[in-house]
Each structure stands twice: as structure tokens, then as C-alpha cells.
Design an enzyme around this catalytic site. Structure first.
Site, PDB file in Angstrom:
ATOM      1  N   ARG A  20       0.826  -1.209   0.000  1.00 57.53           N
ATOM      2  CA  ARG A  20       0.000   0.000   0.000  1.00 57.53           C
ATOM      3  C   ARG A  20       0.865   1.267   0.000  1.00 57.53           C
ATOM      4  O   ARG A  20       0.982   1.966  -1.005  1.00 57.53           O
ATOM      5  CB  ARG A  20      -0.960  -0.001   1.211  1.00 57.53           C
ATOM      6  CG  ARG A  20      -2.139   0.964   1.072  1.00 57.53           C
ATOM      7  CD  ARG A  20      -1.855   2.417   1.401  1.00 57.53           C
ATOM      8  NE  ARG A  20      -1.404   2.598   2.781  1.00 57.53           N
ATOM      9  CZ  ARG A  20      -0.930   3.735   3.226  1.00 57.53           C
ATOM     10  NH1 ARG A  20      -0.837   4.797   2.430  1.00 57.53           N
ATOM     11  NH2 ARG A  20      -0.501   3.833   4.483  1.00 57.53           N
ATOM     12  N   ASP A  21       1.531   1.551   1.089  1.00 59.76           N
ATOM     13  CA  ASP A  21       2.294   2.797   1.206  1.00 59.76           C
ATOM     14  C   ASP A  21       3.476   2.806   0.241  1.00 59.76           C
ATOM     15  O   ASP A  21       3.859   3.855  -0.281  1.00 59.76           O
ATOM     16  CB  ASP A  21       2.794   2.943   2.653  1.00 59.76           C
ATOM     17  CG  ASP A  21       3.284   4.344   2.971  1.00 59.76           C
ATOM     18  OD1 ASP A  21       2.910   5.293   2.256  1.00 59.76           O
ATOM     19  OD2 ASP A  21       4.043   4.489   3.949  1.00 59.76           O
ATOM     20  N   HIS A 213       6.151   4.498  12.559  1.00 55.15           N
ATOM     21  CA  HIS A 213       6.210   4.475  11.090  1.00 55.15           C
ATOM     22  C   HIS A 213       7.247   5.517  10.662  1.00 55.15           C
ATOM     23  O   HIS A 213       6.974   6.708  10.667  1.00 55.15           O
ATOM     24  CB  HIS A 213       4.811   4.829  10.560  1.00 55.15           C
ATOM     25  CG  HIS A 213       4.681   4.772   9.073  1.00 55.15           C
ATOM     26  ND1 HIS A 213       3.986   3.773   8.430  1.00 55.15           N
ATOM     27  CD2 HIS A 213       5.140   5.593   8.095  1.00 55.15           C
ATOM     28  CE1 HIS A 213       4.020   3.990   7.119  1.00 55.15           C
ATOM     29  NE2 HIS A 213       4.713   5.082   6.895  1.00 55.15           N
ATOM     30  N   HIS A 215      10.273   7.110   8.098  1.00 56.21           N
ATOM     31  CA  HIS A 215      10.845   7.234   6.754  1.00 56.21           C
ATOM     32  C   HIS A 215      12.332   7.513   6.899  1.00 56.21           C
ATOM     33  O   HIS A 215      12.761   8.196   7.825  1.00 56.21           O
ATOM     34  CB  HIS A 215      10.148   8.355   5.985  1.00 56.21           C
ATOM     35  CG  HIS A 215       8.831   7.930   5.418  1.00 56.21           C
ATOM     36  ND1 HIS A 215       8.340   8.389   4.234  1.00 56.21           N
ATOM     37  CD2 HIS A 215       7.910   7.044   5.880  1.00 56.21           C
ATOM     38  CE1 HIS A 215       7.172   7.824   3.988  1.00 56.21           C
ATOM     39  NE2 HIS A 215       6.878   7.013   4.965  1.00 56.21           N
ATOM     40  N   CYS A 246       7.545   9.759   0.142  1.00 55.38           N
ATOM     41  CA  CYS A 246       6.477  10.701   0.439  1.00 55.38           C
ATOM     42  C   CYS A 246       6.560  11.827  -0.567  1.00 55.38           C
ATOM     43  O   CYS A 246       7.545  12.554  -0.597  1.00 55.38           O
ATOM     44  CB  CYS A 246       6.573  11.251   1.850  1.00 55.38           C
ATOM     45  SG  CYS A 246       5.326  12.523   2.138  1.00 55.38           S
ATOM     46  N   ASN A 255      10.163   4.723   2.868  1.00 56.77           N
ATOM     47  CA  ASN A 255       9.926   4.024   4.126  1.00 56.77           C
ATOM     48  C   ASN A 255      11.162   3.283   4.615  1.00 56.77           C
ATOM     49  O   ASN A 255      12.001   2.861   3.807  1.00 56.77           O
ATOM     50  CB  ASN A 255       8.826   2.983   3.897  1.00 56.77           C
ATOM     51  CG  ASN A 255       7.470   3.603   3.668  1.00 56.77           C
ATOM     52  OD1 ASN A 255       6.860   4.103   4.598  1.00 56.77           O
ATOM     53  ND2 ASN A 255       7.001   3.594   2.423  1.00 56.77           N
TER      54      ASN A 255
END
Lengths: 306, 306
Positions: A20-21, A213, A215, A246, A255
Site C-alpha cells: 500500500r504505502d 512508522h 521514513h 512521500c 519508508n
């Protein structure tokens, strides 16, 4: 060599966000069959919680326009959790239509990012989520809340910890089961992470309900993870091969790579259930599909000559 | 945002290795004028200890064949330390000829690497260093000892901590002032690092005489640094822009980038005296000279559009 470190948990749950991300923030659009294979291979590598896709409108995220098709292609198992990102009630309807049992909703810790990402004020965005969470809970779904920009915001700069705690507790008060604290632009450092987690615990959200979470935009993701584990967190978000990024950060290194996390946890003797060789092979395969090398240091190191 | 973390030192000394360990492991051969500018700019960015070059025979390290010329081009200051790597007595003679006040010698924690890197057994390599250190001390020089492969070896795999401690204490017993523990292939994790430092302290080499030297091959360098700082170490080796690598590792992602380290320490409120913007500008300039992007995440993030 496995050498434990005092004060760390015995076991960590990796919340895999690559499908997903990760894929949402890659330029290439991956065919649905490859996405399904990706999820199956991640599960085969031992990942038990895999955020598979998002029901955000395809106009905003064309990379995940096939969310329903992907979910229909995946067989379910009581041992696997496939949460799906849901932005609003319409997304929840679609998730329910496809038999989803776990969802995630996504809020911003800052006014600026709420306006830019959701086109709403912070209060409006929280008001939008309340009925989603309420209905999801009534349907028996497990609900995760993401809060982004918890360590800094590209427009506002520093984000006060009290502001993060305020947004986060409002999300949890709606009935969310887990809260993922997202350093979306990767600027945070270990002291800030520790203070944030301590503030969440003091506000009544215990470490058992928290996830982190990170990055790796500024190279801090793994050091921040170590600090979070020391502060009692046992759920860590990561993206296989470090895919994704992002679009709102100046330079999107993306990530934390699941492989880099697993390397550290393996070395620390912290159980994850993940087979690193299988996982890295999966990320190498996906890197080929995306047409770019994996940004994961471990994937690069385990792939001589690539 | 600056948020301290309990148990960390107030100030860290960065031992900059870019001009020596960095450039030595890059393919491009940088002209001596650029090397001198590199050192001057690093000092201007606030770095106070800069390992400038090596007197290893040019046959082995053609990148640093201009060691004497570089040293003659640098003006000295009582506020700056310019240690130079010295492999043997002949190298020491040359260092003394060029007015060097600080030297470093280089040993392996493993038999395999000693044989491959120095073409000697471990005992023979230590026997070779003894007169170098003795003479250097008699000449009033400050001597650092590097011990490499402290967390693992590409041929031997795991390296027992007792073996590292044995080699390290033999080097210190010769009269070295500082010991740099090098995870040359980047495989170590924070528990192993902590245990190694505790074992060194137990063997009589206190944290005030220790430095750590991490490579980011598996993405662990900054997390390992955090563990080392918590264990009391206050000197950290790093390479501006993350340049360099290890030709003996399968994939040489290279040294911990000084910028990634400074970002973390700035965030933690730990003083380094380094101006991050000046440092990153220097690394961008050097990346241009080397013809490849800087592997430092921070340099990449601070250079949008590069």
C-alpha cells in the site's frame, strides 16, 4: 551474531506497508497479478500483517485503482491480516463489499498537511473519520489510525508533541485499536521519538496500542526504531525493499526497509518470524517490476553484482 | 526539534575519515589541490580531527599516492588535528618528514583479514606495529589504533568478542592512545556493539579511549552509533558524504555519512561543533569531483533536484 540488548521486547510485530504505502508512492503502476504475487510472497516470507491496498479515489492514487480486484484475488487465512486504507464512508462501503476485516484511517498531526492532503481542516478531517470508525467498529472491524507528520511538517516545521498527542487521542477516543505514529518526512531523532511515546503513554495510549512508522529520508529510521523499541513499542511499520516515499517531502528516500529492520532485529535476537532471504528475494523481484534498484541497504548488500 | 535522550554524552568528537578512508576506497583519483580544498572545507565546517591521508605504498593505494604533497599543502593550526595512516616504519619516516603529529596504525581482529589485507599472520602484523608505535611515541606523536572486522569477517563469519578484545588490548599495550573499533563489513547490530564496548571497558580500555567506526552496508551504522553512545563512547568515526567503502565487503555502501550522524546528534542536542549546511555543501562539491551522487541520506535530502 545474535547479541540481545537490555530493555528490548522479545518479539516485534512488523506491520508491512509495501503493497500500500510503498506502491502508492512509486511512479510505476504494477499490474494486479504482480501485486497479488507480492502479497503472497510477503506472507510466505513470514509477514503476518500486510497492508494490501487503499480505497482512496483512483483520481488521487491511480497506482491502487485495482484495490477491489486485488482483494478478490487474495485468499484469506486466519493467520494473516490484510488491512486496507479507507479514507471515508464510501471507501468503507467498498472495503466491506470485498470482505475486509481490518481497516486503517489516516489523519494529519498538522493543519497544513490536513489541508493539503485531505483538503480539509484538521477538525473537519477528524469529523469525517468519526462515522467511518464508528460504523467499522459496529461491523466488527479492527481499526488502525495513522497520524502523520508527528516529528515535523514541511510547511510548519517543528510539530509540538502536545499537538500530536491531541490528534492521536481524539482518533483513539473514536474507537481505533492501534495508533501508528508517522514521521512522514523522516526528520525525527531518537530523543524526540522517545519523548513522543512517553507522552502518548502518559495520555493513556499504552505502548501495546502504538506502532511507529519511520521514513529514512535523513537516514534516521532505524536509530529511531531502536529508540521506540526501548520505549516499549512492539509494532513497527516497514516497507519491503524500502519502496515508496512521500511526495510531500523534498527528497523521498522512502519508508524504512523491512529487510534493514529484520537485519537489526535478527542480530538483537528479537523474534519477527520473518525469513530474511525470502523477503530480500521478493524485494529484488519487485525492484525489477518497478524498474529501479531497491533502496534497502540489506537488499543491495545481499545482491552482489546487481 | 532538539530533544535530548537520557544517557547520552553532552558532546561528541567526530573523527572525520573522508579524505583518507573515503577517498582511498573511491575509484576516482582526486587531484591533490581538490584534496587540500576538501580538508580545508571540512575544517571550516567545524571538524577538528580529520584523517587526511595514508603512507601506505602507492602500489596498494594509488588514490593516496600524493600523501606528502597533500600534507605540505595544508597549513597547520593548534586547533586542528590531521592524523595520517602509517602502515610500517617506512611510512612513519615519511610521516615524520612531513611534520605529522598524529598517526594511526591498522590491525585486523581476524587472521583471515590480516593475511589478505596485510599479507601477514595476525601475530606478525602486531609484531610489525610494535616498533612503529614505540618510535612514534618516542617522537611525541599521538597514536590511534584501528582494529577492523570487529563485528564479523567476510571469510570467518562471526568474530568472537574475546578475540577482538585480545587484539585491541595488545595494540593498546604497545602505547596507542585511542582505539577505533571498526565494523568493516557493516554486519553488526546494537546488542553486539554494546557487548563489545562493555568487554573493552572490562579489559581496562575505558570509553574515553575508544572510538567506533561503522559502515552502513546493512543500514545499521546509525543505530549502532546510538548504542555506542549509550555505552559511553564519545568519539565517532564518519566520512563526509558517506564516501568510501570496503573493497572486501560484497557490497560496499561505505562509511557512516558524517551528515547523517550530525543530523541525529543535532536532534539529540549533542554538541559536535559542526555546521551541517557547510558540511553538506562540501560533500555535494566532492560528489561532483567523484562523479557520483553522495550516498548520504541527509546530503540527498538537502539537495532537491540533484
Amino acid at each position: 551474531m545474535r547479541v540481545p540488548l537490555e530493555g528490548l521486547p522479545e518479539r516485534v510485530t512488523i506491520y508491512e506497508v509495501g503493497p500500500r504505502d510503498g506502491l502508492q508512492n512509486e511512479k510505476a503502476i504494477v499490474p494486479v497479478a504482480d501485486k497479488a504475487e507480492f502479497v503472497v510472497r510477503l506472507a510466505d516470507a513470514g509477514l503476518r500483517t500486510i497492508e494490501t491496498t487503499s480505497f482512496v479515489h483512483p483520481r488521487w492514487v491511480p497506482q491502487l485503482a485495482d484495490a477491489g480486484e486485488l482483494l478478490d484475488a487474495l485468499s484469506r487465512s486466519p493467520h494473516l491480516r490484510y488491512p486496507v486504507l479507507v479514507p471515508n464512508e464510501r471507501g468503507l462501503d467498498r472495503a466491506l463489499d470485498h470482505g475486509v476485516a481490518e481497516i486503517a484511517v489516516f489523519a494529519s498531526a498538522t493543519e497544513s498537511f490536513a489541508r493539503r492532503n485531505l483538503n480539509r481542516t484538521l477538525d473537519e478531517s477528524l469529523a469525517m473519520f468519526a462515522p467511518v470508525v464508528e460504523r467499522a467498529r459496529a461491523e466488527g472491524l479492527w481499526v488502525r489510525a495513522y497520524v502523520s507528520m508527528v516529528c515535523g511538517d514541511p510547511w510548519e516545521g517543528d510539530v509540538p508533541i502536545e499537538q500530536v498527542v491531541s490528534v492521536a487521542t481524539r482518533m483513539m477516543d473514536m474507537g481505533c485499536s492501534q495508533l501508528s505514529l508517522g514521521d512522514t518526512i523522516g526528520v525525527g531523532t531518537p530523543g524526540q521519538v522517545t519523548a513522543l511515546i512517553e507522552a502518548m503513554v502518559a495520555a493513556g495510549v499504552g505502548t501495546g496500542r502504538l506502532a511507529v512508522h519511520f521514513h529514512d529520508t535523513y537516514g534516521q529510521a532505524l536509530a529511531n526504531t531502536l529508540a521506540a523499541l526501548r520505549a516499549g513499542v512492539t509494532t513497527v511499520d516497514a516497507s519491503a525493499g524500502g519502496i515508496g516515499g512521500c511526495p510531500y517531502a523534498e527528497s523521498a528516500t522512502g519508508n524504512l526497509a523491512t529487510e534493514d529492520l529484520v537485519w537489526m532485529l535478527d542480530g538483537l535476537g528479537v523474534e519477527t518470524g520473518v525469513d530474511l532471504a525470502k523477503l530480500a528475494a521478493t524485494s529484488r523481484w519487485m525492484a525489477g517490476r518497478l524498474g529501479r534498484p531497491s533502496p534497502s541497504r540489506v537488499v543491495q548488500a545481499l545482491s552482489p553484482g546487481d
